[in-house]
Scaffold this active site. Structure first.
Site, mmCIF file in Angstrom:
data_model
loop_
_atom_site.group_PDB
_atom_site.id
_atom_site.type_symbol
_atom_site.label_atom_id
_atom_site.label_comp_id
_atom_site.label_asym_id
_atom_site.label_seq_id
_atom_site.Cartn_x
_atom_site.Cartn_y
_atom_site.Cartn_z
ATOM 1 C CG HIS A 1 -6.333 -0.621 2.944
ATOM 2 N ND1 HIS A 1 -5.676 0.593 2.987
ATOM 3 C CD2 HIS A 1 -7.148 -0.567 1.859
ATOM 4 C CE1 HIS A 1 -6.082 1.336 1.980
ATOM 5 N NE2 HIS A 1 -6.984 0.662 1.281
ATOM 6 C CB CYS A 2 -1.009 -2.120 5.694
ATOM 7 S SG CYS A 2 -1.804 -1.135 6.972
ATOM 8 C CG LEU A 3 -0.163 -6.816 4.259
ATOM 9 C CD1 LEU A 3 -0.847 -8.054 4.819
ATOM 10 C CD2 LEU A 3 1.349 -7.016 4.215
ATOM 11 N NE ARG B 1 -3.510 0.354 0.024
ATOM 12 C CZ ARG B 1 -4.468 0.365 -0.888
ATOM 13 N NH1 ARG B 1 -4.763 1.486 -1.531
ATOM 14 N NH2 ARG B 1 -5.111 -0.743 -1.212
ATOM 15 C CB SER C 1 -4.472 -5.842 8.813
ATOM 16 O OG SER C 1 -5.102 -7.092 8.571
#
Length: 350
Positions: free
Chosen positions: A342-344, A101, A340
């Site tokens: 979304h960050c990935l 992200r 989690s």
């Protein structure tokens, strides 16, 4: 790939589509950095592979890996998860870490342009130089631009995908805690940062919230706080326990949201999303938030935390996405990495 100079995406008619618009693909960087999940990295792969499986049910999944060995390791976990491997494409684009992200590109669209799709390669400094080295991560957008043969805009300032949220109609939301932090762009004023946001995301209306949640090492990314679920509605996390250390900051953000206006002058529809109980590991509070969900073509993939509020959060989000199936995936181990789903991940629009 060509590096764009001169005109900005805004001047050329490009915009950054909302995540709930249709995707051509999702981009990921396979987790491999032990220091991001100290003593725990082996435990995260089942949940990560389940994430890929769900993505592949509705779109291509492009995964950055260092080499053939890492590709084979990833493949073994995806086979265990029974993911549709016909939708998974590996790229030998090495990374320092997994947070696509933030180190991935921002994909732009202009339906009228000769080259309909373009991307922005922001500078990446691992959230204020917290976790060097990050030189490989910083190159990922160039690799993807070359692979997709798309124009590549290079603003030359630090920006992370998790720090902004858009509704696809001209409004962008962010936080002062992150974008005004001196560890990013200390030479820029608030108004100068706003100009970069308008010029390179193709938006007109910038909305600012204040602080992020406790445990968030990104200095307050919006994707743990407040997310657009359609063009005029957000979900925002709230904490009802007045003794909780997140209570005041989240209360202030919710009050701010009620005063902010969209690009058309209308108020924002606000849906309150609960927070899970504090997730503590080795005396450290982790940034557990249901707002870190990812909107894929067929599913909305939501981190869950073995908490009483898991089901409530899933039900609330299912009401927001009648055209998609909302699925909870256990993030108990994953959140030890301080992020989690979304960050990935980074969406590539059609």
């Amino acid at each position: 790939m060509k590096i764009e100079n001169g005109k900005t995406p805004l001047e050329l008619g490009y915009t950054f589509p909302a995540e709930f618009y249709p995707h051509a693909a999702t981009w990921l960087s396979w987790p491999h950095k032990e220091a991001s999940w100290p003593g725990k990295i082996a435990t995260i792969f089942p949940a990560y592979a389940q994430f890929v499986k769900l993505l592949a049910e509705g779109e291509e999944v492009h995964i950055n890996v260092a080499d053939q060995k890492m590709e084979e390791f990833a493949l073994s976990h995806l086979l265990n998860a029974e993911a549709d491997l016909s939708k998974v494409i590996f790229h030998h684009f090495p990374t320092n870490d997994a947070w696509c992200r933030d180190h991935g590109p921002a994909f732009l669209i202009n339906e009228k342009a000769a080259q309909r799709k373009a991307l922005v390669k922001w500078k990446y400094n691992a959230w204020g130089n917290k976790y060097p080295p990050y030189d490989l991560d910083n190159e990922i957008p160039f690799h993807i631009a070359k692979y997709r043969d798309t124009p590549c805009f290079t603003p030359g300032i630090v920006m992370e995908g998790g720090s902004i949220e858009v509704n696809g109609k001209g409004t962008l939301m962010t936080t002062e805690a992150c974008l005004l932090n001196p560890n990013r762009n200390p030479h820029l004023s608030k108004s100068q940062i706003e100009k970069y946001l308008r010029d390179y995301y193709g938006v007109e209306n910038i909305l600012w919230l204040k602080d992020g949640i406790v445990g968030d090492d990104t200095d307050g990314h919006i994707d743990d706080l407040t997310r657009f679920v359609n063009e005029d509605t957000v979900v925002t996390v709230v904490e009802h326990d007045k003794q909780d250390e997140n209570y005041q900051a989240l209360k202030e953000n919710t009050e701010l949201l009620s005063q902010l206006k969209l690009e058309n002058g209308k108020s924002i529809n606000i849906i309150e999303l609960p927070m899970p109980a504090p997730v503590i590991f080795e005396d450290m509070r982790l940034p557990a938030s249901y707002a870190n969900f990812y909107i894929a073509n067929k599913h909305v993939i939501v981190p869950t935390f073995r908490d009483l509020n898991d089901e409530k959060a899933l039900e609330l989000l299912q009401g927001c996405f009648p055209d998609r199936k909302v699925v909870g995936v256990d993030s108990w181990d994953l959140i030890w990495g301080l992020g989690s789903f979304h960050c990935l991940s980074q969406q590539e629009p059609f």
